[in-house]
Design a protein around this motif. Structure first.
Motif, PDB file in Angstrom:
ATOM      1  N   MET A  33       0.862  -1.169   0.000  1.00  0.00           N
ATOM      2  CA  MET A  33       0.000   0.000   0.000  1.00  0.00           C
ATOM      3  C   MET A  33       0.904   1.226   0.000  1.00  0.00           C
ATOM      4  SD  MET A  33      -2.511   1.393   2.956  1.00  0.00           S
ATOM      5  CE  MET A  33      -3.639   0.030   3.015  1.00  0.00           C
ATOM      6  N   ALA A  34       0.714   2.115  -1.004  1.00  0.00           N
ATOM      7  CA  ALA A  34       1.461   3.367  -1.025  1.00  0.00           C
ATOM      8  C   ALA A  34       0.641   4.407  -0.287  1.00  0.00           C
ATOM      9  CB  ALA A  34       1.728   3.811  -2.461  1.00  0.00           C
ATOM     10  N   LEU A  35       1.113   4.808   0.895  1.00  0.00           N
ATOM     11  CA  LEU A  35       0.334   5.691   1.758  1.00  0.00           C
ATOM     12  C   LEU A  35       0.891   7.107   1.643  1.00  0.00           C
ATOM     13  CD1 LEU A  35      -1.898   5.562   4.004  1.00  0.00           C
ATOM     14  CD2 LEU A  35      -0.046   5.506   5.621  1.00  0.00           C
TER      15      LEU A  35
ATOM     16  N   GLU B   8      -8.795   7.252   8.492  1.00  0.00           N
ATOM     17  CA  GLU B   8      -9.919   6.644   7.766  1.00  0.00           C
ATOM     18  C   GLU B   8      -9.501   6.295   6.350  1.00  0.00           C
ATOM     19  OE1 GLU B   8     -10.168   9.494   9.464  1.00  0.00           O
ATOM     20  OE2 GLU B   8     -12.185   9.832  10.242  1.00  0.00           O
ATOM     21  N   GLY B   9      -8.628   7.142   5.778  1.00  0.00           N
ATOM     22  CA  GLY B   9      -8.132   6.858   4.435  1.00  0.00           C
ATOM     23  C   GLY B   9      -7.356   5.559   4.394  1.00  0.00           C
ATOM     24  N   LEU B  10      -6.531   5.340   5.426  1.00  0.00           N
ATOM     25  CA  LEU B  10      -5.778   4.084   5.469  1.00  0.00           C
ATOM     26  C   LEU B  10      -6.719   2.899   5.584  1.00  0.00           C
ATOM     27  CD1 LEU B  10      -2.521   3.668   7.495  1.00  0.00           C
ATOM     28  CD2 LEU B  10      -3.972   1.752   6.999  1.00  0.00           C
ATOM     29  N   LEU B  11      -7.751   3.049   6.437  1.00  0.00           N
ATOM     30  CA  LEU B  11      -8.726   1.962   6.575  1.00  0.00           C
ATOM     31  C   LEU B  11      -9.395   1.683   5.228  1.00  0.00           C
ATOM     32  CD1 LEU B  11     -10.493   2.641   9.980  1.00  0.00           C
ATOM     33  CD2 LEU B  11      -9.044   0.739   9.372  1.00  0.00           C
ATOM     34  N   GLU B  12      -9.748   2.779   4.505  1.00  0.00           N
ATOM     35  CA  GLU B  12     -10.389   2.597   3.208  1.00  0.00           C
ATOM     36  C   GLU B  12      -9.433   1.882   2.244  1.00  0.00           C
ATOM     37  OE1 GLU B  12     -13.544   3.371   2.782  1.00  0.00           O
ATOM     38  OE2 GLU B  12     -13.470   2.569   0.757  1.00  0.00           O
ATOM     39  N   GLY B  13      -8.141   2.225   2.337  1.00  0.00           N
ATOM     40  CA  GLY B  13      -7.152   1.531   1.516  1.00  0.00           C
ATOM     41  C   GLY B  13      -7.107   0.045   1.825  1.00  0.00           C
ATOM     42  N   LEU B  14      -7.207  -0.276   3.127  1.00  0.00           N
ATOM     43  CA  LEU B  14      -7.246  -1.690   3.535  1.00  0.00           C
ATOM     44  C   LEU B  14      -8.454  -2.387   2.920  1.00  0.00           C
ATOM     45  CD1 LEU B  14      -5.895  -3.728   5.650  1.00  0.00           C
ATOM     46  CD2 LEU B  14      -7.853  -3.162   7.053  1.00  0.00           C
TER      47      LEU B  14
ATOM     48  N   TYR C  99      -3.197   2.771  -3.853  1.00  0.00           N
ATOM     49  CA  TYR C  99      -2.644   4.096  -3.558  1.00  0.00           C
ATOM     50  C   TYR C  99      -3.615   4.828  -2.651  1.00  0.00           C
ATOM     51  CZ  TYR C  99       0.241   3.155  -7.679  1.00  0.00           C
ATOM     52  OH  TYR C  99       1.098   2.608  -8.575  1.00  0.00           O
ATOM     53  N   VAL C 100      -3.130   5.378  -1.546  1.00  0.00           N
ATOM     54  CA  VAL C 100      -3.974   6.161  -0.646  1.00  0.00           C
ATOM     55  C   VAL C 100      -3.465   7.595  -0.675  1.00  0.00           C
ATOM     56  CG1 VAL C 100      -4.831   6.428   1.687  1.00  0.00           C
ATOM     57  CG2 VAL C 100      -4.358   4.161   0.809  1.00  0.00           C
ATOM     58  N   PRO C 101      -4.154   8.511  -1.371  1.00  0.00           N
ATOM     59  CA  PRO C 101      -3.659   9.879  -1.464  1.00  0.00           C
ATOM     60  C   PRO C 101      -3.933  10.680  -0.196  1.00  0.00           C
ATOM     61  CG  PRO C 101      -5.694   9.672  -2.664  1.00  0.00           C
ATOM     62  CD  PRO C 101      -5.384   8.309  -2.136  1.00  0.00           C
ATOM     63  N   GLY C 102      -3.193  11.778  -0.054  1.00  0.00           N
ATOM     64  CA  GLY C 102      -3.330  12.635   1.116  1.00  0.00           C
ATOM     65  C   GLY C 102      -1.958  13.057   1.596  1.00  0.00           C
ATOM     66  N   CYS C 103      -1.908  14.131   2.375  1.00  0.00           N
ATOM     67  CA  CYS C 103      -0.583  14.585   2.799  1.00  0.00           C
ATOM     68  C   CYS C 103      -0.623  15.096   4.223  1.00  0.00           C
ATOM     69  CB  CYS C 103      -0.077  15.677   1.857  1.00  0.00           C
ATOM     70  SG  CYS C 103       1.672  16.019   2.131  1.00  0.00           S
ATOM     71  N   PRO C 104      -0.661  14.216   5.215  1.00  0.00           N
ATOM     72  CA  PRO C 104      -0.834  12.770   5.090  1.00  0.00           C
ATOM     73  C   PRO C 104      -2.312  12.405   4.994  1.00  0.00           C
ATOM     74  CG  PRO C 104      -0.466  13.340   7.365  1.00  0.00           C
ATOM     75  CD  PRO C 104      -0.417  14.617   6.603  1.00  0.00           C
TER      76      PRO C 104
END
Lengths: 321, 177
Positions: free
Chosen positions: B107-109, B149-155, B140-145
């Motif tokens: 996963m590219a976070l 929740e974004g990481l969970l959605e990536g999962l 790919y999970v975009p954001g900075c950072p």
């Protein structure tokens, strides 16, 4: 054909033990993660199955389906023998534990001795795993494991020796018979110091936090099982949980009256006490930070060993009088 | 600046063929794998702070069985590249990826891991512009950072990619997962 009934009895017991170990592994994985969650104010595994009950099953199947990796420079025979060597002695250990008045795999006069002798094999397995992996972290983890296990075995044996003198037998069933139904008749009332020493040593022997230095991830990646993947790692994991059950069972037999309990004595009391002890061990793991290695050995040589000797001496005086 | 980096060595991605080729069994294995994705204890920059937050009480990745952060790459399934990959770090990242056993996911976070993010400018010399130049990336999970929740959605997206269906309900606007 003339099959001795003893043999049939032992075969059935071994099959039952295998089922018990596997089921317990699943239950303990779930319990550990759930308790960890509750202690840290999280729900823990929650979505995989109702309340996350299928989580350990998913983990187990995933570990089975994982690729097995052996480093090129590792010793092939020793590398694969180590997890098996860690796992197989467990069957022998469970064989002599009296779960109920008649629920024993094998009535054996030297049951306690057998358990103490074969738990020592685990150290050898961890040592082999660390050595054959050809990895510096594995080797350091194995060296720590050997130092720790040998150091903590001495006060553990001295504490257990006092109990053996007190009961005058090494037969675990006989020991339970000598304790009464009610909590104040259990051996922990007469030997509280031995219980504390035994419990601390048991946590250290099973490499549980706060004494989990052989696999301290902040220093040693994953210790002796750094190079193991998939089910080889799973076997180490299963063995660790099985040893936790074994030390809890022995503690229950020696100190907490085994299957004896108020009302109706039976294996339900035994299992209740064992799981209560395991919960305490998990609770300790998620509450205390890891000790340093010098602290670990200082606790042993400066406190537990002299205390165990004093306890042995006092017990001998009382037994003589 | 899309010049090829000649000094970057890509990871070896060859895999042994699967032992069992029955579709039903494979589907079962895939579901079990997706429900216990153990990530690697591996953070490169500030996105790693979000990765730590996702394991804590408020977001709790443990609910989906992915809280077992393993320190050894041999026992990991998921590599969360959390942060900026510098060229000095690139060989280590490639080595870690190659050390993971076969069903492995990346996963590219965060923007740095996706494309170099704020470090993507002319004449920059120290940053790998996107971790997909080194290892194959699944999500790919975009954001900075990105938010936890974004990481969970990536999962969830990785789980969807593995099993072919989304397992958890879609979140409503402005609501935590």
């Amino acid at each position: 054909m003339n099959i001795p009934p003893e043999l049939i009895h032992i075969s059935i017991a071994l099959a039952a033990i295998a089922a018990f170990i596997g089921l317990n592994g699943l239950v303990l994985v779930y319990l550990e993660r759930k308790v960890a969650g509750f202690i840290q104010r999280r729900p823990g595994p929650y979505e995989v199955g109702p309340w996350g009950l299928l989580q350990p099953v998913a983990d187990a199947v995933k570990l089975v389906g994982k690729q097995l990796v052996r480093p090129k420079v590792a010793d092939p025979w020793l590398y694969w023998a180590a997890p098996l060597l860690s796992f197989t002695p467990i069957f022998l250990l469970f064989l002599v534990i009296p779960f109920g008045p008649t629920l024993t795999g094998m009535e054996f006069n030297y049951g306690l001795l057998l358990i103490l002798a074969f738990t020592g094999l685990n150290v050898l397995a961890l040592c082999l795993a660390g050595w054959s992996s050809a990895n510096k972290y594995s080797l350091l983890g194995a060296a720590r494991s050997v130092a720790q296990s040998i150091a903590y075995e001495i006060p553990l044996l001295l504490a257990v020796l006092a109990i053996a003198f007190q009961f005058g037998t090494l037969n675990l069933t006989e020991m339970v018979h000598q304790q009464g139904q009610w909590p104040w008749q259990w051996n922990i009332m007469f030997q509280p110091l031995a219980f504390v020493i035994y419990f601390l040593c048991a946590i250290a022997e099973t490499n549980r936090a706060p004494f989990d230095l052989p696999e301290a991830e902040s220093e040693l990646t994953a210790g002796f099982h750094t190079e193991y993947s998939g089910m080889a790692f799973g076997l180490f994991f299963l063995a660790e949980y099985a040893y936790i059950i074994v030390v809890s069972c022995v503690a229950v037999v020696l100190f907490l009256g085994g299957w004896q309990g108020p009302g109706a004595p039976g294996f339900w009391w035994f299992l209740l006490k064992v799981y209560a002890l395991i919960l305490v061990i998990i609770w300790i793991r998620w509450t205390y930070p890891r000790v340093r290695f010098d602290q670990l050995l200082n606790i042993n040589w400066k406190w537990l060993l002299p205390l165990a000797l004093v306890n042995l001496l006092l017990t001998l005086i009382f037994v003589k009088i | 600046m899309a010049q090829e980096d000649i000094d970057l060595i890509k990871a070896v991605t060859t895999q042994d063929p699967p032992l069992v080729k029955v579709e039903l069994v494979n589907n079962f294995f895939d579901i079990c794998r997706s429900m216990s994705l153990w990530p690697m204890t591996f953070g490169l920059a500030c996105c790693a702070i979000e990765m730590m937050a996702v394991g804590m009480a408020r977001f709790d990745i443990a609910r989906y069985g992915a809280e077992v952060f393993r320190p050894s790459p041999r026992q990991c399934d998921l590599m969360i590249v959390a942060g900026t990959v510098s060229k000095k770090m690139a060989p280590c990242l490639v080595q870690l990826y190659e050390q993971m056993p076969a069903p492995r996911y990346v996963m590219a976070l965060g923007n740095c891991a996706i494309s170099g993010g704020p470090f993507y400018f002319e004449d920059q010399y120290g940053i790998v512009e996107g971790v997909d130049r080194l290892v194959p990336v699944d999500v790919y999970v975009p954001g900075c950072p990105p938010r936890p929740e974004g990481l969970l959605e990536g999962l969830f997206k990785i789980q969807e990619k593995m099993t072919g269906r989304r397992w958890w309900p879609m979140p409503k606007q402005g609501e935590a997962v």
